[in-house]
Write an enzyme that holds these catalytic residues in place. Structure first.
Site, mmCIF file in Angstrom:
data_model
loop_
_atom_site.group_PDB
_atom_site.id
_atom_site.type_symbol
_atom_site.label_atom_id
_atom_site.label_comp_id
_atom_site.label_asym_id
_atom_site.label_seq_id
_atom_site.Cartn_x
_atom_site.Cartn_y
_atom_site.Cartn_z
ATOM 1 N N GLY A 1 75.116 -65.005 -13.161
ATOM 2 C CA GLY A 1 76.119 -63.953 -13.071
ATOM 3 C C GLY A 1 75.638 -62.582 -13.501
ATOM 4 O O GLY A 1 74.447 -62.329 -13.622
ATOM 5 N N HIS B 1 70.825 -60.378 -6.742
ATOM 6 C CA HIS B 1 71.683 -61.532 -6.466
ATOM 7 C C HIS B 1 72.351 -61.401 -5.085
ATOM 8 O O HIS B 1 72.393 -62.356 -4.316
ATOM 9 C CB HIS B 1 72.815 -61.630 -7.508
ATOM 10 C CG HIS B 1 72.368 -61.882 -8.913
ATOM 11 N ND1 HIS B 1 72.488 -60.934 -9.909
ATOM 12 C CD2 HIS B 1 71.812 -62.963 -9.505
ATOM 13 C CE1 HIS B 1 72.042 -61.432 -11.054
ATOM 14 N NE2 HIS B 1 71.614 -62.656 -10.841
ATOM 15 N N ARG C 1 69.639 -58.258 -17.481
ATOM 16 C CA ARG C 1 69.273 -57.808 -18.834
ATOM 17 C C ARG C 1 68.963 -56.317 -18.906
ATOM 18 O O ARG C 1 68.817 -55.789 -20.014
ATOM 19 C CB ARG C 1 68.080 -58.630 -19.353
ATOM 20 C CG ARG C 1 68.432 -60.086 -19.652
ATOM 21 C CD ARG C 1 67.308 -60.816 -20.348
ATOM 22 N NE ARG C 1 67.729 -62.102 -20.908
ATOM 23 C CZ ARG C 1 67.524 -63.299 -20.330
ATOM 24 N NH1 ARG C 1 66.890 -63.377 -19.178
ATOM 25 N NH2 ARG C 1 67.952 -64.405 -20.907
HETATM 26 P P1 AMP Z 1 69.769 -65.089 -12.756
HETATM 27 O O1 AMP Z 1 71.231 -64.829 -12.580
HETATM 28 O O2 AMP Z 1 69.048 -63.993 -13.477
HETATM 29 O O3 AMP Z 1 69.481 -66.465 -13.275
HETATM 30 O O4 AMP Z 1 69.140 -65.057 -11.295
HETATM 31 C C1 AMP Z 1 69.678 -65.832 -10.252
HETATM 32 C C2 AMP Z 1 68.751 -65.756 -9.054
HETATM 33 O O5 AMP Z 1 68.604 -64.387 -8.669
HETATM 34 C C3 AMP Z 1 67.332 -66.275 -9.343
HETATM 35 O O6 AMP Z 1 66.838 -66.955 -8.189
HETATM 36 C C4 AMP Z 1 66.564 -65.001 -9.579
HETATM 37 O O7 AMP Z 1 65.181 -65.111 -9.312
HETATM 38 C C5 AMP Z 1 67.230 -64.078 -8.601
HETATM 39 N N1 AMP Z 1 66.994 -62.675 -8.983
HETATM 40 C C6 AMP Z 1 67.270 -62.084 -10.174
HETATM 41 N N2 AMP Z 1 66.873 -60.787 -10.156
HETATM 42 C C7 AMP Z 1 66.308 -60.581 -8.939
HETATM 43 C C8 AMP Z 1 65.699 -59.459 -8.307
HETATM 44 N N3 AMP Z 1 65.572 -58.285 -8.917
HETATM 45 N N4 AMP Z 1 65.237 -59.614 -7.042
HETATM 46 C C9 AMP Z 1 65.355 -60.806 -6.401
HETATM 47 N N5 AMP Z 1 65.920 -61.899 -6.938
HETATM 48 C C10 AMP Z 1 66.396 -61.791 -8.186
#
Ligand code: AMP
Length: 283
Positions: free
Chosen positions: A31, A37, A187
């Site tokens: 989230g 995302h 973050r």
């Molecule tokens: P998270 O919510 O941070 O666990 O991320 C969920 C998904 O979004 C994971 O597959 C991450 O690798 C992807 N993700 C997060 N930040 C990025 C970004 N800047 N570019 C591409 N994918 C992302």
């Protein structure tokens, strides 16, 4: 867009989708959505009939001293962003739904978790692999979309899916960046304005490492030093590691060949940021 809070609701929804002959793309997330995302959601929706997103801040992937409690959360904002991206089902369970009383089973991926984030965050990938295995079994999508921003995570999940014969196709997606190069991350909200500005050094440093390889540098240690030296020019950024490795095994490479991963972790204020680039070394 429908919202499901329980595994039962997801299963019922998926049963109808399958009865209708629909293909399903799945995006697991924690989230606090940003363009990274949304890019995964739009791609899933473009390549599959239906898009399912999970929103779950997974406690088992955070260490005791990490930011689980203060990880940014805003369900209303996320739900409206997901809906705008064309998401069909948003699965947002409580912790008790995923880890009920008496929970005892974990997935441990070996080799590829040994270094980098696996070494810096003991237990992290055990939590990630466990929650992903559970989510893959709950949703049973045709395809699952992961960002290369978390490159080692992608490799861990690819390994797990192969090793455990989980019938899903993993689709890796490019890292989405701010106009100044900073990789988007939930973050990044931890950064004060001066820290946000300082954090741009990370992508500049990665690019300098990549450019050195493209200009003919084949010594992994030299590339690592180039990246470290650039980050060191920014006093607000504290390097945790800079690493040059084989992009498949994630093992260190002395002499660069094939596809190479340059990855890093750094502290900027209270935020711990990670980023990476891959480079294909010409013969
Ligand atoms: P998270 O919510 O941070 O666990 O991320 C969920 C998904 O979004 C994971 O597959 C991450 O690798 C992807 N993700 C997060 N930040 C990025 C970004 N800047 N570019 C591409 N994918 C992302």
């Amino acid at each position: 867009m429908q919202v499901a809070r329980t595994i039962r609701e997801v299963r019922a929804w998926m049963k109808l989708a399958r009865a209708d002959g629909k293909t399903v793309g799945f995006v697991p997330t924690m989230g606090y959505f940003h363009e990274g995302h949304l890019n995964l959601m739009r791609r899933a929706k473009a390549e599959c009939d239906l898009c399912v997103v999970s929103l779950f801040v997974n406690p088992t992937q955070f260490g005791p001293a990490e930011d689980f409690q203060r990880y940014p959360r805003d369900f209303a904002r996320d739900a409206s962003m997901a809906e705008s991206a064309g998401v069909d089902l948003l699965f947002a369970p409580e912790v008790e739904e995923m880890y009920p009383e008496g929970y005892q089973t974990y997935v441990d991926v070996a080799g590829v978790t040994r270094r980098l984030e696996g070494a810096a965050r003991p237990g992290h990938f055990r939590g990630v692999a466990t929650v992903c295995a559970k989510l893959f079994n709950i949703v049973q999508a045709d395809r699952v979309y992961f960002g290369k921003k978390d490159y080692q995570q992608l490799k861990v999940i690819q390994r797990m899916v192969r090793d455990l014969n989980i019938p899903v196709e993993i689709v890796p997606c490019e890292t989405v960046r701010e106009p100044d190069g900073l990789a988007m991350s939930s973050r990044n909200v931890y950064l004060k304005p001066v820290e946000r500005q300082a954090a741009t050094v990370l992508y500049r440093a990665l690019c300098a490492g990549r450019d050195a390889i493209l200009a003919g540098e084949r010594d992994g240690q030299k590339v690592q030093q180039i990246v470290e030296q650039i980050i060191a020019t920014e006093p607000l950024v504290k390097t945790e590691y800079v690493d040059v490795a084989d992009a498949e095994s994630l093992e260190p490479l002395k002499e660069l060949k094939g596809e190479v991963l340059i990855s890093l972790a750094a502290r900027v204020g209270v935020a711990r940021l990670i980023d990476n680039l891959t480079v294909v070394v010409s013969e």
